[in-house]
Design a protein around this motif. Structure first.
Motif, PDB file in Angstrom:
ATOM      1  N   ASP A 279       0.650  -1.250  -0.150  1.00  0.00           N
ATOM      2  CA  ASP A 279      -0.050  -0.092  -0.260  1.00  0.00           C
ATOM      3  C   ASP A 279       0.661   1.376  -0.316  1.00  0.00           C
ATOM      4  O   ASP A 279       1.001   2.266  -0.728  1.00  0.00           O
ATOM      5  CB  ASP A 279      -0.752  -0.011   0.971  1.00  0.00           C
ATOM      6  CG  ASP A 279      -2.436  -1.062   1.429  1.00  0.00           C
ATOM      7  OD1 ASP A 279      -1.878  -1.553   0.230  1.00  0.00           O
ATOM      8  OD2 ASP A 279      -2.742  -1.802   2.383  1.00  0.00           O
ATOM      9  N   ALA A 280       1.925   1.305   1.146  1.00  0.00           N
ATOM     10  CA  ALA A 280       2.977   2.311   0.700  1.00  0.00           C
ATOM     11  C   ALA A 280       3.529   2.649  -0.403  1.00  0.00           C
ATOM     12  O   ALA A 280       3.879   3.902  -1.071  1.00  0.00           O
ATOM     13  CB  ALA A 280       3.817   2.802   2.362  1.00  0.00           C
ATOM     14  N   LEU A 281       3.921   1.696  -1.477  1.00  0.00           N
ATOM     15  CA  LEU A 281       4.343   1.804  -2.299  1.00  0.00           C
ATOM     16  C   LEU A 281       3.280   2.675  -3.406  1.00  0.00           C
ATOM     17  O   LEU A 281       3.849   3.062  -4.312  1.00  0.00           O
ATOM     18  CB  LEU A 281       5.574   0.416  -2.686  1.00  0.00           C
ATOM     19  CG  LEU A 281       6.137   0.151  -3.649  1.00  0.00           C
ATOM     20  CD1 LEU A 281       7.509   1.075  -3.869  1.00  0.00           C
ATOM     21  CD2 LEU A 281       6.881  -1.263  -4.016  1.00  0.00           C
ATOM     22  N   ARG A 282       2.853   1.827  -3.098  1.00  0.00           N
ATOM     23  CA  ARG A 282       1.450   2.055  -4.202  1.00  0.00           C
ATOM     24  C   ARG A 282       1.530   3.661  -4.382  1.00  0.00           C
ATOM     25  O   ARG A 282       1.166   4.419  -5.270  1.00  0.00           O
ATOM     26  CB  ARG A 282       0.371   1.893  -4.055  1.00  0.00           C
ATOM     27  CG  ARG A 282      -0.011   0.018  -4.869  1.00  0.00           C
ATOM     28  CD  ARG A 282      -1.682  -0.249  -4.655  1.00  0.00           C
ATOM     29  NE  ARG A 282      -1.547  -1.865  -5.323  1.00  0.00           N
ATOM     30  CZ  ARG A 282      -1.589  -2.131  -4.775  1.00  0.00           C
ATOM     31  NH1 ARG A 282      -0.967  -2.757  -2.983  1.00  0.00           N
ATOM     32  NH2 ARG A 282      -0.805  -4.189  -4.830  1.00  0.00           N
ATOM     33  N   LYS A 283       1.459   3.989  -2.954  1.00  0.00           N
ATOM     34  CA  LYS A 283       0.830   5.050  -2.378  1.00  0.00           C
ATOM     35  C   LYS A 283       2.011   6.322  -3.547  1.00  0.00           C
ATOM     36  O   LYS A 283       2.119   7.432  -3.938  1.00  0.00           O
ATOM     37  CB  LYS A 283       0.403   5.961  -1.947  1.00  0.00           C
ATOM     38  CG  LYS A 283      -0.328   5.143  -1.076  1.00  0.00           C
ATOM     39  CD  LYS A 283      -1.043   5.685   0.557  1.00  0.00           C
ATOM     40  CE  LYS A 283      -2.172   4.703   0.985  1.00  0.00           C
ATOM     41  NZ  LYS A 283      -2.520   5.312   2.559  1.00  0.00           N
ATOM     42  N   GLU A 284       3.485   6.225  -2.906  1.00  0.00           N
ATOM     43  CA  GLU A 284       5.110   6.463  -3.323  1.00  0.00           C
ATOM     44  C   GLU A 284       5.078   6.680  -4.933  1.00  0.00           C
ATOM     45  O   GLU A 284       5.322   7.301  -5.565  1.00  0.00           O
ATOM     46  CB  GLU A 284       5.683   5.679  -2.590  1.00  0.00           C
ATOM     47  CG  GLU A 284       6.270   6.013  -1.918  1.00  0.00           C
ATOM     48  CD  GLU A 284       6.566   6.873  -1.243  1.00  0.00           C
ATOM     49  OE1 GLU A 284       7.494   8.248  -1.815  1.00  0.00           O
ATOM     50  OE2 GLU A 284       6.131   7.723   0.066  1.00  0.00           O
TER      51      GLU A 284
ATOM     52  N   GLY B 286       3.367  11.471 -10.827  1.00  0.00           N
ATOM     53  CA  GLY B 286       2.105  12.349 -10.394  1.00  0.00           C
ATOM     54  C   GLY B 286       3.065  13.866 -10.717  1.00  0.00           C
ATOM     55  O   GLY B 286       3.305  14.647 -11.753  1.00  0.00           O
ATOM     56  N   ARG B 287       4.113  14.079  -9.445  1.00  0.00           N
ATOM     57  CA  ARG B 287       5.771  14.691 -10.206  1.00  0.00           C
ATOM     58  C   ARG B 287       5.964  14.092 -11.275  1.00  0.00           C
ATOM     59  O   ARG B 287       5.931  16.334 -11.951  1.00  0.00           O
ATOM     60  CB  ARG B 287       6.736  14.238  -8.594  1.00  0.00           C
ATOM     61  CG  ARG B 287       7.618  15.539  -8.297  1.00  0.00           C
ATOM     62  CD  ARG B 287       8.343  14.847  -7.447  1.00  0.00           C
ATOM     63  NE  ARG B 287       9.317  14.061  -8.595  1.00  0.00           N
ATOM     64  CZ  ARG B 287      10.446  14.483  -9.352  1.00  0.00           C
ATOM     65  NH1 ARG B 287      10.265  14.943 -10.334  1.00  0.00           N
ATOM     66  NH2 ARG B 287      10.805  13.060 -10.242  1.00  0.00           N
ATOM     67  N   ARG B 288       6.311  13.116 -11.458  1.00  0.00           N
ATOM     68  CA  ARG B 288       7.543  13.665 -13.119  1.00  0.00           C
ATOM     69  C   ARG B 288       5.895  14.107 -14.024  1.00  0.00           C
ATOM     70  O   ARG B 288       6.574  14.729 -15.502  1.00  0.00           O
ATOM     71  CB  ARG B 288       7.364  11.830 -13.097  1.00  0.00           C
ATOM     72  CG  ARG B 288       8.551  11.557 -12.647  1.00  0.00           C
ATOM     73  CD  ARG B 288       8.953  10.417 -13.011  1.00  0.00           C
ATOM     74  NE  ARG B 288      10.185   9.487 -12.034  1.00  0.00           N
ATOM     75  CZ  ARG B 288      11.225   9.197 -12.189  1.00  0.00           C
ATOM     76  NH1 ARG B 288      11.160   8.397 -13.280  1.00  0.00           N
ATOM     77  NH2 ARG B 288      11.729   9.044 -11.437  1.00  0.00           N
ATOM     78  N   TRP B 289       4.566  13.840 -14.285  1.00  0.00           N
ATOM     79  CA  TRP B 289       3.441  14.615 -14.745  1.00  0.00           C
ATOM     80  C   TRP B 289       4.034  15.515 -14.912  1.00  0.00           C
ATOM     81  O   TRP B 289       3.914  16.297 -16.306  1.00  0.00           O
ATOM     82  CB  TRP B 289       2.706  13.881 -14.490  1.00  0.00           C
ATOM     83  CG  TRP B 289       1.509  14.402 -16.357  1.00  0.00           C
ATOM     84  CD1 TRP B 289       1.558  13.524 -16.767  1.00  0.00           C
ATOM     85  CD2 TRP B 289       0.675  15.370 -15.970  1.00  0.00           C
ATOM     86  NE1 TRP B 289       0.540  14.135 -17.918  1.00  0.00           N
ATOM     87  CE2 TRP B 289       0.268  15.114 -17.225  1.00  0.00           C
ATOM     88  CE3 TRP B 289       0.511  16.196 -15.468  1.00  0.00           C
ATOM     89  CZ2 TRP B 289      -1.068  16.402 -17.706  1.00  0.00           C
ATOM     90  CZ3 TRP B 289       0.081  17.291 -15.510  1.00  0.00           C
ATOM     91  CH2 TRP B 289      -1.059  17.457 -16.563  1.00  0.00           C
TER      92      TRP B 289
END
Length: 80
Positions: free
Chosen positions: A38-43, A49-52
């Motif tokens: 779950d934490a890895l999915r969020k990261e 999103g940041r890269r986009w």
């Protein structure tokens, strides 16, 4: 995706985690694999999103500039 399909796509991985965190999680009945997933999915989502945003910053800036200097295409329909 069904539970059986998720199990079939899992990969065993070795992680180094803080021993106290692992003990607390086990005491509380927290599934370590699920919590890490779950934490890895969020990261991953946050980084994508940041890269986009970084890749599209010029287009976003151009649109914002255009919107500031022109009437928005559907502005006449706004009710606020």
């Amino acid at each position: 995706m069904t539970k059986q399909e998720r199990i079939g796509t899992r990969k065993a991985t070795n992680l180094s985690l803080d021993a106290d965190l692992v003990a607390d999680a086990r005491d509380l009945g927290i599934n370590l694999s699920r919590a890490c997933e779950d934490a890895l999915r969020k990261e991953i989502s946050a980084e994508r999103g940041r890269r986009w945003q970084e890749e599209n910053k010029d287009a976003i800036a151009a649109w914002n500039d255009w919107a500031e200097n022109n009437e928005l295409p559907l502005d006449k329909y706004r009710q606020f």
